[in-house]
Scaffold this motif. Structure first.
Motif, PDB file in Angstrom:
ATOM      1  N   ASN A  86       5.792  44.577 -18.525  1.00  0.00           N
ATOM      2  CA  ASN A  86       5.800  43.445 -19.446  1.00  0.00           C
ATOM      3  C   ASN A  86       4.457  43.452 -20.167  1.00  0.00           C
ATOM      4  O   ASN A  86       3.418  43.198 -19.559  1.00  0.00           O
ATOM      5  CB  ASN A  86       6.014  42.135 -18.695  1.00  0.00           C
ATOM      6  CG  ASN A  86       6.109  40.944 -19.625  1.00  0.00           C
ATOM      7  OD1 ASN A  86       5.729  41.005 -20.789  1.00  0.00           O
ATOM      8  ND2 ASN A  86       6.617  39.847 -19.102  1.00  0.00           N
ATOM      9  N   ALA A  87       4.477  43.745 -21.449  1.00  0.00           N
ATOM     10  CA  ALA A  87       3.248  43.888 -22.229  1.00  0.00           C
ATOM     11  C   ALA A  87       2.396  42.634 -22.202  1.00  0.00           C
ATOM     12  O   ALA A  87       1.178  42.698 -22.335  1.00  0.00           O
ATOM     13  CB  ALA A  87       3.576  44.257 -23.670  1.00  0.00           C
ATOM     14  N   GLU A  88       3.018  41.467 -22.014  1.00  0.00           N
ATOM     15  CA  GLU A  88       2.280  40.212 -22.057  1.00  0.00           C
ATOM     16  C   GLU A  88       1.852  39.714 -20.671  1.00  0.00           C
ATOM     17  O   GLU A  88       1.418  38.578 -20.535  1.00  0.00           O
ATOM     18  CB  GLU A  88       3.122  39.161 -22.770  1.00  0.00           C
ATOM     19  CG  GLU A  88       3.362  39.540 -24.220  1.00  0.00           C
ATOM     20  CD  GLU A  88       4.254  38.579 -24.975  1.00  0.00           C
ATOM     21  OE1 GLU A  88       4.033  38.433 -26.186  1.00  0.00           O
ATOM     22  OE2 GLU A  88       5.154  37.969 -24.369  1.00  0.00           O
ATOM     23  N   ARG A 107      -2.911  39.690 -27.389  1.00  0.00           N
ATOM     24  CA  ARG A 107      -1.913  38.891 -26.661  1.00  0.00           C
ATOM     25  C   ARG A 107      -1.065  39.784 -25.756  1.00  0.00           C
ATOM     26  O   ARG A 107       0.141  39.635 -25.644  1.00  0.00           O
ATOM     27  CB  ARG A 107      -1.041  38.086 -27.609  1.00  0.00           C
ATOM     28  CG  ARG A 107      -1.827  36.972 -28.297  1.00  0.00           C
ATOM     29  CD  ARG A 107      -0.942  36.084 -29.073  1.00  0.00           C
ATOM     30  NE  ARG A 107      -0.821  36.659 -30.412  1.00  0.00           N
ATOM     31  CZ  ARG A 107      -0.130  36.133 -31.383  1.00  0.00           C
ATOM     32  NH1 ARG A 107       0.532  35.042 -31.211  1.00  0.00           N
ATOM     33  NH2 ARG A 107      -0.083  36.699 -32.553  1.00  0.00           N
ATOM     34  N   SER A 108      -1.752  40.735 -25.144  1.00  0.00           N
ATOM     35  CA  SER A 108      -1.091  41.727 -24.289  1.00  0.00           C
ATOM     36  C   SER A 108      -2.043  42.162 -23.182  1.00  0.00           C
ATOM     37  O   SER A 108      -3.252  41.994 -23.282  1.00  0.00           O
ATOM     38  CB  SER A 108      -0.708  42.972 -25.097  1.00  0.00           C
ATOM     39  OG  SER A 108       0.226  42.650 -26.091  1.00  0.00           O
ATOM     40  N   ALA A 112      -0.955  47.863 -21.458  1.00  0.00           N
ATOM     41  CA  ALA A 112      -0.007  48.080 -22.556  1.00  0.00           C
ATOM     42  C   ALA A 112      -0.755  48.538 -23.810  1.00  0.00           C
ATOM     43  O   ALA A 112      -0.286  49.431 -24.527  1.00  0.00           O
ATOM     44  CB  ALA A 112       0.793  46.813 -22.839  1.00  0.00           C
ATOM     45  N   VAL A 113      -1.913  47.945 -24.074  1.00  0.00           N
ATOM     46  CA  VAL A 113      -2.731  48.341 -25.225  1.00  0.00           C
ATOM     47  C   VAL A 113      -3.132  49.813 -25.080  1.00  0.00           C
ATOM     48  O   VAL A 113      -3.050  50.594 -26.033  1.00  0.00           O
ATOM     49  CB  VAL A 113      -3.977  47.432 -25.366  1.00  0.00           C
ATOM     50  CG1 VAL A 113      -4.886  47.924 -26.487  1.00  0.00           C
ATOM     51  CG2 VAL A 113      -3.559  45.980 -25.600  1.00  0.00           C
ATOM     52  N   PHE A 114      -3.537  50.202 -23.870  1.00  0.00           N
ATOM     53  CA  PHE A 114      -3.905  51.596 -23.594  1.00  0.00           C
ATOM     54  C   PHE A 114      -2.721  52.537 -23.841  1.00  0.00           C
ATOM     55  O   PHE A 114      -2.842  53.538 -24.548  1.00  0.00           O
ATOM     56  CB  PHE A 114      -4.409  51.729 -22.155  1.00  0.00           C
ATOM     57  CG  PHE A 114      -4.528  53.143 -21.672  1.00  0.00           C
ATOM     58  CD1 PHE A 114      -5.536  53.977 -22.128  1.00  0.00           C
ATOM     59  CD2 PHE A 114      -3.608  53.658 -20.759  1.00  0.00           C
ATOM     60  CE1 PHE A 114      -5.638  55.291 -21.685  1.00  0.00           C
ATOM     61  CE2 PHE A 114      -3.695  54.959 -20.313  1.00  0.00           C
ATOM     62  CZ  PHE A 114      -4.710  55.782 -20.778  1.00  0.00           C
ATOM     63  N   PHE A 115      -1.566  52.220 -23.258  1.00  0.00           N
ATOM     64  CA  PHE A 115      -0.390  53.080 -23.394  1.00  0.00           C
ATOM     65  C   PHE A 115       0.077  53.208 -24.843  1.00  0.00           C
ATOM     66  O   PHE A 115       0.595  54.246 -25.242  1.00  0.00           O
ATOM     67  CB  PHE A 115       0.778  52.554 -22.550  1.00  0.00           C
ATOM     68  CG  PHE A 115       0.674  52.859 -21.083  1.00  0.00           C
ATOM     69  CD1 PHE A 115       0.120  54.030 -20.604  1.00  0.00           C
ATOM     70  CD2 PHE A 115       1.164  51.949 -20.155  1.00  0.00           C
ATOM     71  CE1 PHE A 115       0.047  54.308 -19.246  1.00  0.00           C
ATOM     72  CE2 PHE A 115       1.092  52.209 -18.800  1.00  0.00           C
ATOM     73  CZ  PHE A 115       0.539  53.397 -18.341  1.00  0.00           C
TER      74      PHE A 115
END
Length: 175
Positions: A86-88, A107-108, A112-115
């Motif tokens: 879940n990105a958030e 907002r994550s 997720a930002v890395f991936f």
């Protein structure tokens, strides 16, 4: 009265026949990040990360139509470790020896930002040849036939000897 009896017999026969057919399709064995990292130590294999959000309609469609597809699920279970992210998520997540927290600017979660290299798009499917490999994200909803090539590129080990453009030129889809 005879019509009612015939109708009841038909309903009974249909019920009996369907009770002996396999009812459940294969489902993807989604793992937690901790489970994945533990399993990967003993048996390395490629990793697939499904990055989603709770509000994402296309994420739900991908779950229902792509990841629920029996050929997709079987292939992923045989060749990958699969994780839903879940990105958030505001939880602190551990990945490959690092901790990732929530990033208010995106907002994550930072994982997720890395991936996704900061290109936040949902759903996104991320392929990792190994747990410490450079992520290869595919943004957007993918039908089973659109996912087959990338799945087999990493899952079959073709990434070790050729680039994806070279692989896909000779790839013959089966789904």
């Amino acid at each position: 009265m005879q019509k009612v009896i015939k109708f009841m017999l038909v309903v009974l026969m249909v019920g009996i026949c369907t009770s002996f057919t396999p009812g459940s399709k294969e489902k993807i064995n989604w793992l937690s990040l901790a489970q994945l990292q533990q399993l990967h130590k003993n048996e390395p294999r490629p990793v697939l990360v499904d990055i989603y959000t709770d509000w994402c309609g296309w994420c739900k469609v991908m779950d229902r139509e792509t990841y629920a597809n029996e050929k997709v699920a079987t292939y992923i279970n045989q060749h990958y470790y699969a994780v839903k992210l879940n990105a958030e998520s505001k939880d602190t997540l551990q990945w490959n020896g690092k901790q990732y927290g929530y990033n208010a600017d995106y907002r994550s979660n930072e994982l997720a930002v890395f991936f996704l290299y900061g290109q936040m798009s949902y759903p996104s499917t991320v392929f990792l040849a190994t747990i410490d490999a450079q992520p290869a994200p595919l943004a957007g909803y993918l039908k089973p036939k659109e996912l087959e090539g990338p799945l087999k590129f990493f899952g079959g080990g073709a990434y070790k000897t050729q680039t994806f453009p070279v692989f896909i030129k000779s790839f013959e889809a089966a789904w």
